[in-house]
Scaffold this active site. Structure first.
Site, PDB file in Angstrom:
ATOM      1  N   MET A  27       9.223  -2.511  11.579  1.00  0.00           N
ATOM      2  CA  MET A  27       9.031  -1.497  10.540  1.00  0.00           C
ATOM      3  C   MET A  27       7.605  -1.575  10.024  1.00  0.00           C
ATOM      4  O   MET A  27       7.074  -2.653   9.778  1.00  0.00           O
ATOM      5  CB  MET A  27      10.024  -1.724   9.410  1.00  0.00           C
ATOM      6  CG  MET A  27      11.418  -1.375   9.846  1.00  0.00           C
ATOM      7  SD  MET A  27      12.537  -1.330   8.454  1.00  0.00           S
ATOM      8  CE  MET A  27      14.069  -1.096   9.335  1.00  0.00           C
ATOM      9  N   ALA A  54       4.083   3.886   0.961  1.00  0.00           N
ATOM     10  CA  ALA A  54       4.789   4.352   2.172  1.00  0.00           C
ATOM     11  C   ALA A  54       5.856   3.315   2.524  1.00  0.00           C
ATOM     12  O   ALA A  54       5.913   2.785   3.638  1.00  0.00           O
ATOM     13  CB  ALA A  54       3.822   4.593   3.330  1.00  0.00           C
ATOM     14  N   MET A 112       0.850  -1.200   0.000  1.00  0.00           N
ATOM     15  CA  MET A 112       0.000   0.000   0.000  1.00  0.00           C
ATOM     16  C   MET A 112       0.886   1.250   0.000  1.00  0.00           C
ATOM     17  O   MET A 112       0.438   2.332   0.382  1.00  0.00           O
ATOM     18  CB  MET A 112      -0.925  -0.013   1.208  1.00  0.00           C
ATOM     19  CG  MET A 112      -1.860  -1.234   1.184  1.00  0.00           C
ATOM     20  SD  MET A 112      -3.410  -0.985   2.044  1.00  0.00           S
ATOM     21  CE  MET A 112      -2.824  -0.742   3.694  1.00  0.00           C
ATOM     22  N   GLN A 168     -10.277  -2.381   2.763  1.00  0.00           N
ATOM     23  CA  GLN A 168      -9.734  -3.100   3.925  1.00  0.00           C
ATOM     24  C   GLN A 168      -9.616  -2.223   5.169  1.00  0.00           C
ATOM     25  O   GLN A 168      -9.132  -2.666   6.193  1.00  0.00           O
ATOM     26  CB  GLN A 168      -8.404  -3.760   3.584  1.00  0.00           C
ATOM     27  CG  GLN A 168      -7.225  -2.827   3.430  1.00  0.00           C
ATOM     28  CD  GLN A 168      -5.978  -3.592   2.982  1.00  0.00           C
ATOM     29  OE1 GLN A 168      -5.863  -3.987   1.835  1.00  0.00           O
ATOM     30  NE2 GLN A 168      -5.049  -3.799   3.903  1.00  0.00           N
ATOM     31  N   LYS A 192       5.323  -9.715   9.553  1.00  0.00           N
ATOM     32  CA  LYS A 192       4.760  -8.753  10.508  1.00  0.00           C
ATOM     33  C   LYS A 192       3.230  -8.843  10.542  1.00  0.00           C
ATOM     34  O   LYS A 192       2.619  -8.707  11.583  1.00  0.00           O
ATOM     35  CB  LYS A 192       5.191  -7.335  10.150  1.00  0.00           C
ATOM     36  CG  LYS A 192       4.621  -6.400  11.150  1.00  0.00           C
ATOM     37  CD  LYS A 192       4.943  -4.984  10.908  1.00  0.00           C
ATOM     38  CE  LYS A 192       3.900  -4.171  11.598  1.00  0.00           C
ATOM     39  NZ  LYS A 192       2.732  -3.938  10.784  1.00  0.00           N
ATOM     40  N   SER A 233       4.546   1.096   7.800  1.00  0.00           N
ATOM     41  CA  SER A 233       4.222   2.398   7.201  1.00  0.00           C
ATOM     42  C   SER A 233       3.565   3.311   8.227  1.00  0.00           C
ATOM     43  O   SER A 233       3.745   4.526   8.208  1.00  0.00           O
ATOM     44  CB  SER A 233       3.267   2.209   6.015  1.00  0.00           C
ATOM     45  OG  SER A 233       3.827   1.300   5.111  1.00  0.00           O
ATOM     46  N   HIS A 254       9.640  -3.549   3.217  1.00  0.00           N
ATOM     47  CA  HIS A 254       9.142  -3.819   1.855  1.00  0.00           C
ATOM     48  C   HIS A 254      10.306  -4.162   0.919  1.00  0.00           C
ATOM     49  O   HIS A 254      10.211  -5.053   0.092  1.00  0.00           O
ATOM     50  CB  HIS A 254       8.424  -2.583   1.280  1.00  0.00           C
ATOM     51  CG  HIS A 254       7.160  -2.219   1.987  1.00  0.00           C
ATOM     52  ND1 HIS A 254       7.042  -1.073   2.745  1.00  0.00           N
ATOM     53  CD2 HIS A 254       5.961  -2.827   2.041  1.00  0.00           C
ATOM     54  CE1 HIS A 254       5.811  -0.999   3.229  1.00  0.00           C
ATOM     55  NE2 HIS A 254       5.136  -2.045   2.826  1.00  0.00           N
TER      56      HIS A 254
HETATM   57  O1  PAF Z   1      -0.129  -5.641   3.787  1.00  0.00           O
HETATM   58  C1  PAF Z   1      -0.532  -4.770   2.990  1.00  0.00           C
HETATM   59  O2  PAF Z   1       0.147  -3.780   2.702  1.00  0.00           O
HETATM   60  C2  PAF Z   1      -1.901  -4.936   2.382  1.00  0.00           C
HETATM   61  O3  PAF Z   1      -2.797  -5.511   3.278  1.00  0.00           O
HETATM   62  C3  PAF Z   1      -1.916  -5.687   1.026  1.00  0.00           C
HETATM   63  C4  PAF Z   1      -1.480  -7.132   1.196  1.00  0.00           C
HETATM   64  C5  PAF Z   1      -1.003  -4.976   0.062  1.00  0.00           C
HETATM   65  C6  PAF Z   1      -3.333  -5.691   0.459  1.00  0.00           C
HETATM   66  O4  PAF Z   1      -3.814  -4.389   0.280  1.00  0.00           O
END
Ligand code: PAF
Length: 283
Positions: free
Chosen positions: A188, A32, A30, A61, A151, A190, A37
Site C-alpha cells: 500500500m 493520501a 503526507m 524531500q 515499507k 499513496s 497509515h
Molecule cells: O513517509 C512519509 O510519508 C514522509 O517521508 C514523512 C515521514 C511523513 C516525512 O515527510
C-alpha cells in the site's frame, strides 16, 4: 479529533497532556491516507493515551518537481479516516508554519553511508528533506513514541539516525510497523493512486519479485537472483532504479549468502511515471 494548524497551539495542548501523564504517540504522514497509515494509527492508539498525526506534503524531500506537483491530495477523506480510526489530533500546518525561516536547501544532517545508497543515491537530497521536516515535527510534537511503516525501510533507518543526531534516543522510541499489502501483494502506498488499472495490475510484479528473492535465498547466487529479478521487472514494463540485497541492519550490499546474517531485499522501479518502492526481510 482536534485539528491544529499552528505549531504553538499544538505545543501548548501536548504540554497539558504530558503534564497529565499521558503518553504521546506521533504518526507523521503526507496524507493520501490508506489502510497502511491507519494500521500505524491503530498501533499508536493501542499503546498510548494520545495519538497525533500530521499531514504535510513536504516540498524539501521531493527531488523531482513533477512528483511533488502530482502527489495525491485527499484531505477530506483523510480527515474522515483519521477520525474513524480514533486519532485524537491532526496537525495540518502550512509551509510557513514548518519552515518559518524559509526553505534552506543546504545539507545539514550528517547521515553518513545510509544517505549514499539506494534511495539516497537515486533521490539526491531526499533524506535531508525528510530530516528537515521530521526534526521540525518532532520539536513541535515531542512524542514519546514515533510510528513509521517498514515499507520505507531506509527512511526508518534515516529517521532512527536523526533521533540519535538530535539526541532524543532516550526520549523518543521509534516503532516500525509491518507493510500492509493489497490482495495481490502490492505494498500500500499513496502513489498507487496515480496508477491506472493496467499499471496497477502490472505493479504487483514488485511483490512477486521480492517473494522470488525470498524463495531463492541461499539457493542461488546473489548476483543471479538480482539479475533474474531485474529481468522479471523489465519484462513487466517497469524501469528499474535498483534491485538490492543487503544486510538488514546497515544496508550494506550482500554478495554471498551467510545464514547468520539478516538480509533484506529492496526494489525501486518506475511504472511509467510513478516510482514505487518495496522491500522484504529474507531470513
Ligand atoms: O513517509 C512519509 O510519508 C514522509 O517521508 C514523512 C515521514 C511523513 C516525512 O515527510
Amino acid at each position: 479529533m482536534i485539528l491544529f494548524k499552528k505549531a504553538t497551539d499544538l505545543r501548548k495542548w501536548v504540554d497539558a497532556q504530558s503534564k497529565k501523564g499521558n503518553s504521546i504517540a506521533f504518526v507523521p504522514t503526507m496524507g493520501a491516507l490508506h489502510a497502511g497509515h491507519i494500521s500505524l494509527i491503530d498501533a499508536a492508539s493501542k499503546e498510548n493515551q494520545v495519538t497525533i498525526s500530521s499531514i504535510f506534503v513536504n516540498p524539501t524531500q521531493f527531488n523531482d518537481l513533477k512528483d511533488f506537483e502530482k502527489y495525491p491530495i485527499t484531505i477530506e477523506k483523510d480527515i474522515e479516516m483519521l477520525e474513524a480510526a480514533g486519532c485524537n489530533v491532526l496537525f495540518l500546518p502550512s509551509v510557513k508554519e514548518i519552515y518559518p525561516e524559509g526553505i534552506k536547501p543546504e545539507m545539514q544532517y550528517e547521515l553518513g553511508y545510509i544517505e549514499t545508497i539506494l534511495e539516497g543515491k537515486f533521490r539526491p537530497g531526499h533524506f535531508q528533506g525528510v530530516c528537515m521536516v521530521v526534526h521540525r515535527l518532532l520539536d513541535i510534537v515531542q512524542p514519546d513514541n514515533l510510528y513509521l511503516g517498514q515499507k520505507d525501510y531506509q527512511q526508518c533507518m534515516v529517521i532512527s539516525k536523526l533521533v540519535e543526531l538530535i539526541n532524543q534516543q532516550d526520549t523518543i522510541k521509534v516503532n516500525i510497523c509491518p507493510t500492509l499489502r493489497e490482495k495481490d501483494g502490492l505494498a500500500m502506498s499513496s502513489r498507487n493512486m496515480r496508477l491506472n488499472e493496467d499499471e496497477r495490475k502490472l505493479a504487483a510484479i514488485i511483490y512477486r519479485c521480492l517473494s522470488y528473492i525470498k524463495e531463492h535465498t541461499g539457493k542461488q547466487s546473489v548476483n543471479d537472483i538480482k539479475k533474474q529479478t531485474q529481468s522479471m521487472l523489465e519484462e513487466a514494463g517497469l524501469r528499474v532504479d535498483y534491485v538490492e540485497i543487503a544486510e538488514a541492519k546497515h544496508l550494506s550490499p550482500i554478495t554471498t549468502w551467510d545464514e547468520k546474517e539478516k538480509a533484506v531485499a529492496l526494489i525501486a522501479a518506475f511504472m511509467n511515471e510513478v516510482r514505487l518502492i518495496d522491500n522484504m526481510l529474507l531470513n
